[in-house]
Write a protein that holds these residues in place. Structure first.
Motif, PDB file in Angstrom:
ATOM      1  N   UNK A 249      53.328  28.276  41.007  1.00 48.95           N
ATOM      2  CA  UNK A 249      53.462  28.382  39.553  1.00 48.95           C
ATOM      3  C   UNK A 249      52.087  28.428  38.881  1.00 48.95           C
ATOM      4  N   UNK A 250      51.176  27.527  39.296  1.00 47.12           N
ATOM      5  CA  UNK A 250      49.833  27.497  38.698  1.00 47.12           C
ATOM      6  C   UNK A 250      49.053  28.764  39.035  1.00 47.12           C
ATOM      7  N   UNK A 251      49.193  29.226  40.276  1.00 42.36           N
ATOM      8  CA  UNK A 251      48.521  30.465  40.674  1.00 42.36           C
ATOM      9  C   UNK A 251      49.056  31.623  39.848  1.00 42.36           C
ATOM     10  N   UNK A 252      50.371  31.668  39.685  1.00 42.08           N
ATOM     11  CA  UNK A 252      50.974  32.718  38.877  1.00 42.08           C
ATOM     12  C   UNK A 252      50.484  32.682  37.442  1.00 42.08           C
ATOM     13  N   UNK A 253      50.332  31.474  36.884  1.00 41.08           N
ATOM     14  CA  UNK A 253      49.846  31.343  35.505  1.00 41.08           C
ATOM     15  C   UNK A 253      48.401  31.818  35.381  1.00 41.08           C
ATOM     16  N   UNK A 254      47.570  31.523  36.390  1.00 40.72           N
ATOM     17  CA  UNK A 254      46.179  31.976  36.346  1.00 40.72           C
ATOM     18  C   UNK A 254      46.105  33.497  36.434  1.00 40.72           C
ATOM     19  N   UNK A 255      46.954  34.094  37.274  1.00 42.06           N
ATOM     20  CA  UNK A 255      46.985  35.546  37.385  1.00 42.06           C
ATOM     21  C   UNK A 255      47.574  36.177  36.126  1.00 42.06           C
ATOM     22  N   UNK A 256      48.416  35.422  35.426  1.00 39.23           N
ATOM     23  CA  UNK A 256      48.917  35.871  34.122  1.00 39.23           C
ATOM     24  C   UNK A 256      47.744  36.039  33.148  1.00 39.23           C
ATOM     25  N   UNK A 257      46.825  35.066  33.166  1.00 40.82           N
ATOM     26  CA  UNK A 257      45.634  35.149  32.315  1.00 40.82           C
ATOM     27  C   UNK A 257      44.779  36.349  32.713  1.00 40.82           C
ATOM     28  N   UNK A 258      44.639  36.566  34.029  1.00 40.07           N
ATOM     29  CA  UNK A 258      43.901  37.740  34.516  1.00 40.07           C
ATOM     30  C   UNK A 258      44.522  39.018  33.961  1.00 40.07           C
ATOM     31  N   UNK A 259      45.849  39.094  34.039  1.00 39.90           N
ATOM     32  CA  UNK A 259      46.537  40.289  33.576  1.00 39.90           C
ATOM     33  C   UNK A 259      46.366  40.533  32.085  1.00 39.90           C
ATOM     34  N   UNK A 288      27.147  43.886  34.554  1.00 39.02           N
ATOM     35  CA  UNK A 288      26.464  42.642  34.177  1.00 39.02           C
ATOM     36  C   UNK A 288      27.468  41.514  33.961  1.00 39.02           C
ATOM     37  N   UNK A 289      28.537  41.781  33.217  1.00 40.15           N
ATOM     38  CA  UNK A 289      29.548  40.750  32.985  1.00 40.15           C
ATOM     39  C   UNK A 289      30.225  40.332  34.294  1.00 40.15           C
ATOM     40  N   UNK A 290      30.397  41.278  35.227  1.00 37.73           N
ATOM     41  CA  UNK A 290      30.975  40.933  36.522  1.00 37.73           C
ATOM     42  C   UNK A 290      30.132  39.914  37.264  1.00 37.73           C
ATOM     43  N   UNK A 291      28.811  40.093  37.237  1.00 33.96           N
ATOM     44  CA  UNK A 291      27.901  39.157  37.906  1.00 33.96           C
ATOM     45  C   UNK A 291      28.006  37.761  37.293  1.00 33.96           C
ATOM     46  N   UNK A 292      27.944  37.698  35.972  1.00 36.58           N
ATOM     47  CA  UNK A 292      27.984  36.400  35.288  1.00 36.58           C
ATOM     48  C   UNK A 292      29.311  35.691  35.552  1.00 36.58           C
ATOM     49  N   UNK A 293      30.412  36.422  35.465  1.00 39.41           N
ATOM     50  CA  UNK A 293      31.723  35.817  35.683  1.00 39.41           C
ATOM     51  C   UNK A 293      31.905  35.302  37.092  1.00 39.41           C
ATOM     52  N   UNK A 294      31.402  36.038  38.079  1.00 41.20           N
ATOM     53  CA  UNK A 294      31.526  35.592  39.472  1.00 41.20           C
ATOM     54  C   UNK A 294      30.722  34.320  39.731  1.00 41.20           C
ATOM     55  N   UNK A 301      34.191  23.626  39.565  1.00 38.47           N
ATOM     56  CA  UNK A 301      34.616  22.408  40.254  1.00 38.47           C
ATOM     57  C   UNK A 301      35.907  21.855  39.639  1.00 38.47           C
ATOM     58  N   UNK A 302      36.372  22.499  38.599  1.00 38.11           N
ATOM     59  CA  UNK A 302      37.650  22.123  37.981  1.00 38.11           C
ATOM     60  C   UNK A 302      38.452  23.394  37.728  1.00 38.11           C
ATOM     61  N   UNK A 303      39.760  23.224  37.618  1.00 39.91           N
ATOM     62  CA  UNK A 303      40.615  24.353  37.328  1.00 39.91           C
ATOM     63  C   UNK A 303      40.311  24.988  35.985  1.00 39.91           C
ATOM     64  N   UNK A 304      39.893  24.177  35.014  1.00 37.24           N
ATOM     65  CA  UNK A 304      39.597  24.691  33.677  1.00 37.24           C
ATOM     66  C   UNK A 304      38.417  25.661  33.702  1.00 37.24           C
ATOM     67  N   UNK A 305      37.372  25.303  34.448  1.00 42.05           N
ATOM     68  CA  UNK A 305      36.209  26.191  34.559  1.00 42.05           C
ATOM     69  C   UNK A 305      36.590  27.454  35.312  1.00 42.05           C
ATOM     70  N   UNK A 306      37.425  27.290  36.337  1.00 45.37           N
ATOM     71  CA  UNK A 306      37.917  28.434  37.110  1.00 45.37           C
ATOM     72  C   UNK A 306      38.623  29.427  36.184  1.00 45.37           C
ATOM     73  N   UNK A 307      39.485  28.911  35.316  1.00 42.47           N
ATOM     74  CA  UNK A 307      40.200  29.751  34.356  1.00 42.47           C
ATOM     75  C   UNK A 307      39.230  30.374  33.348  1.00 42.47           C
ATOM     76  N   UNK A 308      38.218  29.595  32.942  1.00 40.71           N
ATOM     77  CA  UNK A 308      37.258  30.074  31.944  1.00 40.71           C
ATOM     78  C   UNK A 308      36.451  31.269  32.437  1.00 40.71           C
ATOM     79  N   UNK A 309      36.345  31.417  33.756  1.00 38.59           N
ATOM     80  CA  UNK A 309      35.589  32.553  34.300  1.00 38.59           C
ATOM     81  C   UNK A 309      36.337  33.875  34.134  1.00 38.59           C
ATOM     82  N   UNK A 310      37.652  33.800  33.932  1.00 39.89           N
ATOM     83  CA  UNK A 310      38.482  35.015  33.946  1.00 39.89           C
ATOM     84  C   UNK A 310      38.116  36.000  32.835  1.00 39.89           C
TER      85      UNK A 310
END
Length: 348
Positions: A249-259, A288-294, A301-310
């Protein structure tokens, strides 16, 4: 122009439905593999990598074949065959009693997953050169919408039974085939078709086309490096499971944000940014944005930061249609399918 305006909505919906089907299985495939290996995370990671490699290998060998076939027989039959093949493949994977069956399913899907390269050739057929990058961005938006809906639904239906997601994906792909059969017109005129040749319908032969113009070869190299970098995100779900304890469910929600981000940026911003900056500067800006986001995702180190990179990573999406738009300028109308097949081979 009228032909292009009429055709683009058809191809947009076709790609979107296929992406919904692909997105459905993204959050559940690792869990299905887990069930076959007694919940061994290490073996799951290895098999997940094997499946991704096999899928990419099939696309590497067959993308040039499919591209040249679309130059010979037209885009429509290739799109229909792809959707039908994917639908039947998801049925095989839904019924798979062993890991070997699942492996065969990935072989089939790698061969038949040709919708996006063929769709790009379709767009090149019906769109003026100066507007192709923006139109390619719309295909990226279709990809984003599909991956918005797909993982969200997949995370829900696959939370208790991963196989259910494959049945739903099969329904979307077969429904897509029916839609294409009834509504999608052919885009490639008979006068622009090119005889099939095995010398061009292979990964080595496709390099001949890419080396036919210095700028084309440079852009192909940039695209190749970008694809290698982008495939790091094949471990998005496993990294989230391992680092943050996420479930489907959480993975699906993160991919929802990606979409959502992909759809908004590809469909809403790419055309405007290309008009403002031009194709070349749009390409550089997106990289350039791809480099920064990666970097942000890698340091998370937290799920929130992981989501913020999207959202940052998603700005990368403006570079791909810009590059492809430039590349289509360097080949004839008779070679657009071959070009997209070659790019597909590079991607895989």
């Amino acid at each position: 122009m009228k032909k292009g305006k009429a055709a683009i909505p058809f191809i947009f919906i076709t790609v979107m439905l296929d992406m919904v089907a692909l997105g459905l299985i993204a959050p559940v495939l690792p869990n299905l593999i887990l069930s076959f290996v007694n919940n061994d995370m290490t073996r799951t990671a290895i098999w997940n990598g094997v499946f991704l490699t096999v899928f990419a290998a099939m696309q590497f060998f067959f993308s040039p074949v499919i591209g040249v076939l679309s130059d010979r027989f037209g885009r429509r039959p290739v799109l229909l065959l792809s959707s039908l093949g994917l639908g039947l493949d998801y049925v095989v994977m839904a019924l798979a009693p062993t890991l070997s069956w699942l492996f065969v399913g990935r072989l089939i899907s790698g061969i038949t997953s040709s919708t996006v390269p063929t769709a790009f050739a379709y767009i090149a057929d019906v769109t003026p050169k100066e507007k192709r990058a923006g139109a390619f961005g719309l295909i990226g938006a279709a990809f984003g919408i599909g991956f918005t809906l797909g993982p969200a639904v997949g995370g829900i239906v696959g939370n208790s039974n991963p196989r259910m997601a494959f049945w739903v994906a099969a329904a979307f792909s077969l429904g897509n085939w029916l839609y294409g059969f009834l509504f999608v017109p052919e885009s490639l005129d008979l006068k622009h078709r090119k005889p099939f040749s095995w010398s061009r319908a292979n990964p080595v032969g496709s390099l001949v086309l890419l080396r036919s113009h210095p700028d084309l070869w440079k852009l192909a190299t940039i695209q190749f490096l970008a694809y290698v970098s982008h495939e790091t995100f094949a471990i998005w779900a496993l990294f989230a499971i391992y680092s943050f304890g996420w479930g489907p469910r959480s993975i699906g929600q993160s991919l929802f944000v990606v979409g959502v981000c992909t759809a908004v940026i590809s469909g809403g911003l790419t055309g405007r940014i290309v008009k403002w900056l031009g194709e070349k500067r749009t390409l550089y800006t997106g990289q350039f944005f791809g480099v920064v986001g990666m970097i942000i995702a890698g340091l998370a180190r937290t799920g929130a930061v992981y989501i913020a990179s999207i959202p940052v990573i998603s700005m990368w999406n403006i570079s791909f249609p810009a590059a492809q738009g430039i590349m289509t300028h360097h080949v004839s109308e008779r070679e657009q399918g071959e070009l997209q097949g070659a790019i597909g081979s590079l991607r895989s």
